[in-house]
Design a protein around this motif. Structure first.
Motif, PDB file in Angstrom:
ATOM      1  N   GLY A 165       4.238  -3.897  16.312  1.00  0.00           N
ATOM      2  CA  GLY A 165       3.917  -5.252  15.881  1.00  0.00           C
ATOM      3  C   GLY A 165       2.484  -5.356  15.370  1.00  0.00           C
ATOM      4  O   GLY A 165       2.224  -5.982  14.335  1.00  0.00           O
ATOM      5  N   ILE A 166       1.543  -4.738  16.082  1.00  0.00           N
ATOM      6  CA  ILE A 166       0.140  -4.776  15.653  1.00  0.00           C
ATOM      7  C   ILE A 166      -0.018  -4.080  14.299  1.00  0.00           C
ATOM      8  O   ILE A 166      -0.678  -4.593  13.386  1.00  0.00           O
ATOM      9  N   GLY A 167       0.605  -2.916  14.165  1.00  0.00           N
ATOM     10  CA  GLY A 167       0.473  -2.156  12.923  1.00  0.00           C
ATOM     11  C   GLY A 167       1.085  -2.861  11.731  1.00  0.00           C
ATOM     12  O   GLY A 167       0.491  -2.907  10.644  1.00  0.00           O
ATOM     13  N   VAL A 168       2.285  -3.440  11.908  1.00  0.00           N
ATOM     14  CA  VAL A 168       2.947  -4.137  10.805  1.00  0.00           C
ATOM     15  C   VAL A 168       2.147  -5.371  10.398  1.00  0.00           C
ATOM     16  O   VAL A 168       1.963  -5.640   9.203  1.00  0.00           O
ATOM     17  N   TRP A 169       1.658  -6.136  11.379  1.00  0.00           N
ATOM     18  CA  TRP A 169       0.818  -7.297  11.023  1.00  0.00           C
ATOM     19  C   TRP A 169      -0.398  -6.860  10.225  1.00  0.00           C
ATOM     20  O   TRP A 169      -0.767  -7.495   9.230  1.00  0.00           O
ATOM     21  N   ALA A 170      -1.030  -5.757  10.620  1.00  0.00           N
ATOM     22  CA  ALA A 170      -2.252  -5.302   9.964  1.00  0.00           C
ATOM     23  C   ALA A 170      -1.995  -4.940   8.500  1.00  0.00           C
ATOM     24  O   ALA A 170      -2.760  -5.344   7.613  1.00  0.00           O
ATOM     25  N   VAL A 171      -0.916  -4.195   8.223  1.00  0.00           N
ATOM     26  CA  VAL A 171      -0.665  -3.794   6.840  1.00  0.00           C
ATOM     27  C   VAL A 171      -0.183  -4.977   5.999  1.00  0.00           C
ATOM     28  O   VAL A 171      -0.480  -5.057   4.806  1.00  0.00           O
ATOM     29  N   LEU A 172       0.545  -5.920   6.613  1.00  0.00           N
ATOM     30  CA  LEU A 172       0.949  -7.116   5.873  1.00  0.00           C
ATOM     31  C   LEU A 172      -0.264  -7.978   5.525  1.00  0.00           C
ATOM     32  O   LEU A 172      -0.344  -8.557   4.436  1.00  0.00           O
ATOM     33  N   PHE A 173      -1.216  -8.066   6.449  1.00  0.00           N
ATOM     34  CA  PHE A 173      -2.428  -8.840   6.183  1.00  0.00           C
ATOM     35  C   PHE A 173      -3.243  -8.202   5.061  1.00  0.00           C
ATOM     36  O   PHE A 173      -3.816  -8.905   4.219  1.00  0.00           O
ATOM     37  N   GLN A 174      -3.292  -6.878   5.024  1.00  0.00           N
ATOM     38  CA  GLN A 174      -4.107  -6.187   4.022  1.00  0.00           C
ATOM     39  C   GLN A 174      -3.428  -6.107   2.660  1.00  0.00           C
ATOM     40  O   GLN A 174      -4.095  -6.247   1.622  1.00  0.00           O
ATOM     41  N   TYR A 175      -2.105  -5.880   2.648  1.00  0.00           N
ATOM     42  CA  TYR A 175      -1.429  -5.576   1.383  1.00  0.00           C
ATOM     43  C   TYR A 175      -0.371  -6.612   0.986  1.00  0.00           C
ATOM     44  O   TYR A 175       0.235  -6.480  -0.074  1.00  0.00           O
ATOM     45  N   GLY A 176      -0.128  -7.588   1.830  1.00  0.00           N
ATOM     46  CA  GLY A 176       0.792  -8.661   1.476  1.00  0.00           C
ATOM     47  C   GLY A 176       2.240  -8.376   1.764  1.00  0.00           C
ATOM     48  O   GLY A 176       3.013  -9.279   2.075  1.00  0.00           O
ATOM     49  N   SER A 177       2.652  -7.131   1.663  1.00  0.00           N
ATOM     50  CA  SER A 177       4.044  -6.746   1.908  1.00  0.00           C
ATOM     51  C   SER A 177       4.087  -5.248   2.171  1.00  0.00           C
ATOM     52  O   SER A 177       3.119  -4.522   1.908  1.00  0.00           O
ATOM     53  N   LEU A 178       5.221  -4.781   2.674  1.00  0.00           N
ATOM     54  CA  LEU A 178       5.386  -3.340   2.880  1.00  0.00           C
ATOM     55  C   LEU A 178       5.408  -2.599   1.550  1.00  0.00           C
ATOM     56  O   LEU A 178       4.931  -1.463   1.447  1.00  0.00           O
ATOM     57  N   THR A 179       5.950  -3.256   0.521  1.00  0.00           N
ATOM     58  CA  THR A 179       5.933  -2.649  -0.813  1.00  0.00           C
ATOM     59  C   THR A 179       4.496  -2.448  -1.299  1.00  0.00           C
ATOM     60  O   THR A 179       4.148  -1.399  -1.850  1.00  0.00           O
ATOM     61  N   GLY A 180       3.677  -3.457  -1.074  1.00  0.00           N
ATOM     62  CA  GLY A 180       2.268  -3.346  -1.445  1.00  0.00           C
ATOM     63  C   GLY A 180       1.563  -2.253  -0.666  1.00  0.00           C
ATOM     64  O   GLY A 180       0.700  -1.548  -1.204  1.00  0.00           O
ATOM     65  N   TYR A 181       1.943  -2.108   0.598  1.00  0.00           N
ATOM     66  CA  TYR A 181       1.358  -1.043   1.426  1.00  0.00           C
ATOM     67  C   TYR A 181       1.695   0.327   0.863  1.00  0.00           C
ATOM     68  O   TYR A 181       0.809   1.174   0.680  1.00  0.00           O
ATOM     69  N   PHE A 182       2.973   0.573   0.571  1.00  0.00           N
ATOM     70  CA  PHE A 182       3.386   1.889   0.089  1.00  0.00           C
ATOM     71  C   PHE A 182       2.847   2.196  -1.307  1.00  0.00           C
ATOM     72  O   PHE A 182       2.666   3.358  -1.665  1.00  0.00           O
ATOM     73  N   SER A 183       2.583   1.182  -2.098  1.00  0.00           N
ATOM     74  CA  SER A 183       2.123   1.421  -3.464  1.00  0.00           C
ATOM     75  C   SER A 183       0.607   1.433  -3.598  1.00  0.00           C
ATOM     76  O   SER A 183       0.071   2.015  -4.547  1.00  0.00           O
ATOM     77  N   ARG A 184      -0.128   0.782  -2.639  1.00  0.00           N
ATOM     78  CA  ARG A 184      -1.571   0.643  -2.836  1.00  0.00           C
ATOM     79  C   ARG A 184      -2.427   1.166  -1.695  1.00  0.00           C
ATOM     80  O   ARG A 184      -3.653   1.240  -1.820  1.00  0.00           O
ATOM     81  N   ALA A 185      -1.813   1.556  -0.581  1.00  0.00           N
ATOM     82  CA  ALA A 185      -2.613   1.925   0.595  1.00  0.00           C
ATOM     83  C   ALA A 185      -3.480   3.151   0.360  1.00  0.00           C
ATOM     84  O   ALA A 185      -4.562   3.278   0.942  1.00  0.00           O
ATOM     85  N   ILE A 186      -3.028   4.084  -0.490  1.00  0.00           N
ATOM     86  CA  ILE A 186      -3.788   5.319  -0.697  1.00  0.00           C
ATOM     87  C   ILE A 186      -4.868   5.170  -1.768  1.00  0.00           C
ATOM     88  O   ILE A 186      -5.620   6.122  -2.021  1.00  0.00           O
ATOM     89  N   LEU A 187      -4.968   4.018  -2.408  1.00  0.00           N
ATOM     90  CA  LEU A 187      -5.929   3.835  -3.490  1.00  0.00           C
ATOM     91  C   LEU A 187      -7.277   3.368  -2.946  1.00  0.00           C
ATOM     92  O   LEU A 187      -7.353   2.396  -2.186  1.00  0.00           O
ATOM     93  N   LYS A 188      -8.310   4.067  -3.346  1.00  0.00           N
ATOM     94  CA  LYS A 188      -9.661   3.748  -2.886  1.00  0.00           C
ATOM     95  C   LYS A 188     -10.080   2.356  -3.325  1.00  0.00           C
ATOM     96  O   LYS A 188     -10.745   1.627  -2.581  1.00  0.00           O
TER      97      LYS A 188
END
Length: 469
Positions: free
Chosen positions: A152-175
């Motif tokens: 729950g903590i991890g999913v909230w964190a990535v949703l807060f940063q990237y807006g969605s799981l799709t955004g996480y998988f597409s943008r998380a590795i970009l500086k």
């Protein structure tokens, strides 16, 4: 009375020590005769020192298991003390940011060599002490709730940063994505919590694996699937945030694997290192797309000379000490406290200008607009207290690293949840070997929370749960 023949191990010990002493004796007699770039004989001290430590201290030899904190530490020192010195002897300094002084590298090699010697002494002293008992284990239902809590903590964190799981998988590795988030929200409380919370996601994968673990061999496809899930849960523009959780999971999930041919494993590690360096190109993209990868591969191959240069920079070349030898210590003053506080939010802001990070990068670039070079730990202690500070600090560092290694091994069979935490903390502690004090504190603030919380829960919650049952 006939004398017994010396064993192979005894012969190796005497040979390594003899060669090291002969090399030091030769350097003492001829160092003034070296030309300005005659670093070869001096650089040979470091591989000989590594070989001598391996020969004389059984506690410092590699473990038969594939992945342990000790083996990771030895791999780093193998690169730092053996491979990089030979690269320098053959090709010279490949990192133009570190310009050599017009003199032999006595001081630089002396700092690196003494730091390693003290590290070995601290490790050997701790290895003679009993590691203690395993951490108390949680009941199965407690581990299950903890896994869901971490998720729950991890999913909230990535949703807060990237807006969605799709955004996480597409943008998380970009500086650029990380820099944009830090600029817009990184200074807020929620932004800080999101940065901390994202590190809980790979630990959730580890805990779910542990809760669903069956009596199957460690090479089973299920473990490989969870390794992939751990990788997907660790996506980040910082390579350490990807690599460390995956190594942590593999160290526990495949903990029974033993290495028969270590040279083969080391050879297989070479393409892995190259892949890590290639990731530096991938994360520099403005938007990630698989169609960009072939072009990046061609660009990487065309600039393949970057690899040995990056190898020297990231694993630590003695030339990293050189900029500190040109600094006027009386002008800048001590840096240790400021370097420790440099990455601390709010509190560290007033200490940054006097930190080793700023002093070091100012000497290299003449400016501190982009302080991207990490000041080596041994070099910073030398700057602040000379060779005595290097020896005492690395005596403590070697002791502490051996403690972390012992705690991992003590818990590997009895409490694998704690084993995850201890392995991960040991990987973060590698910052003392080839990164900087500021990076170590940054790791402790932004990356260590899931491991420390897991150990805290095991320490206090587990005995209470056992008493209630």
């Amino acid at each position: 009375m006939m004398l017994s023949k010396p064993s192979l191990r005894q012969t190796e010990r005497l040979s390594s020590l003899s060669l090291l002493l002969l090399t030091l004796f030769y350097l003492g007699l001829t160092v003034d005769e070296f030309p300005n770039d005659g670093v070869g004989p001096t650089m040979c001290v470091l591989p000989l020192l590594f070989w001598t430590a391996q020969s004389w201290f059984p506690a410092f030899r590699s473990d038969p298991e594939l992945l342990t904190p000790k083996n990771v530490m030895l791999f780093i020192f193998l690169n730092k003390l053996v491979l990089i010195p030979f690269e320098i002897i053959i090709w010279g300094n490949l990192a133009p940011k570190f310009e050599p002084l017009k003199s032999p590298m006595q001081t630089e090699v002396g700092v690196v060599g003494l730091a390693f010697f003290a590290f070995v002494m601290g490790w050997a002293y701790r290895a003679r002490q009993k590691p203690g008992s395993p951490d108390p284990a949680q009941p199965g239902n407690g581990r299950g709730r903890l896994a869901w809590g971490y998720l729950g903590i991890g999913v909230w964190a990535v949703l807060f940063q990237y807006g969605s799981l799709t955004g996480y998988f597409s943008r998380a590795i970009l500086k650029e994505s990380a820099e944009t988030f830090n600029l817009e929200a990184g200074g807020s409380l929620l932004g800080l919590l999101a940065n901390l919370g994202a590190r809980f996601l790979p630990f959730a994968v580890m805990l779910f694996w542990l809760n669903d673990k069956r009596d199957e061999p460690p090479s089973c496809p299920r473990n490989l699937v969870f390794t992939g899930l751990c990788l997907l849960a660790s996506l980040h523009s910082n390579r350490a945030n990807i690599l460390y959780p995956v190594l942590t999971f593999a160290g526990v999930a495949f903990g029974a694997w033993r290495v028969r041919h270590k040279l083969l494993v080391l050879l297989l590690a070479v393409p892995a290192i190259v892949l890590v360096f290639f990731f530096g190109l991938v994360r520099s993209l403005r938007e990630f797309a698989w169609s960009e990868v072939p072009g990046l591969i061609r660009l990487f191959i065309e600039n393949i000379s970057y690899v040995p240069m990056a190898h020297q920079v990231y694993f630590g070349t003695p030339y990293q000490i050189t900029p500190l030898l040109r600094v006027n210590a009386d002008f800048y003053g001590p840096t240790l406290l400021s370097s420790f506080l440099f990455p601390v939010p709010v509190l560290g802001k007033s200490f940054r200008d006097t930190s080793g990070v700023m002093v070091y990068n100012g000497e290299i670039y003449g400016t501190v607009i982009h302080p991207d070079q990490v000041i080596p730990v041994s070099g910073e202690f030398y700057y602040n207290g000379g060779f005595p500070a290097v020896f005492l600090s690395h005596l403590a560092i070697g002791y502490a690293y051996c403690f972390l290694d012992q705690r991992f091994k003590q818990n590997l069979g009895a409490n694998q949840a704690s084993a995850f935490a201890w392995f991960y903390l040991a990987l973060l502690f590698n910052a003392t070997i080839f990164l900087s004090l500021s990076v170590l504190v940054q790791f402790l603030i932004y990356s260590a929370a899931p491991a420390l919380l897991l150990l805290l829960i095991n320490r206090f919650y587990s005995p209470l749960a056992a008493a209630r049952s």
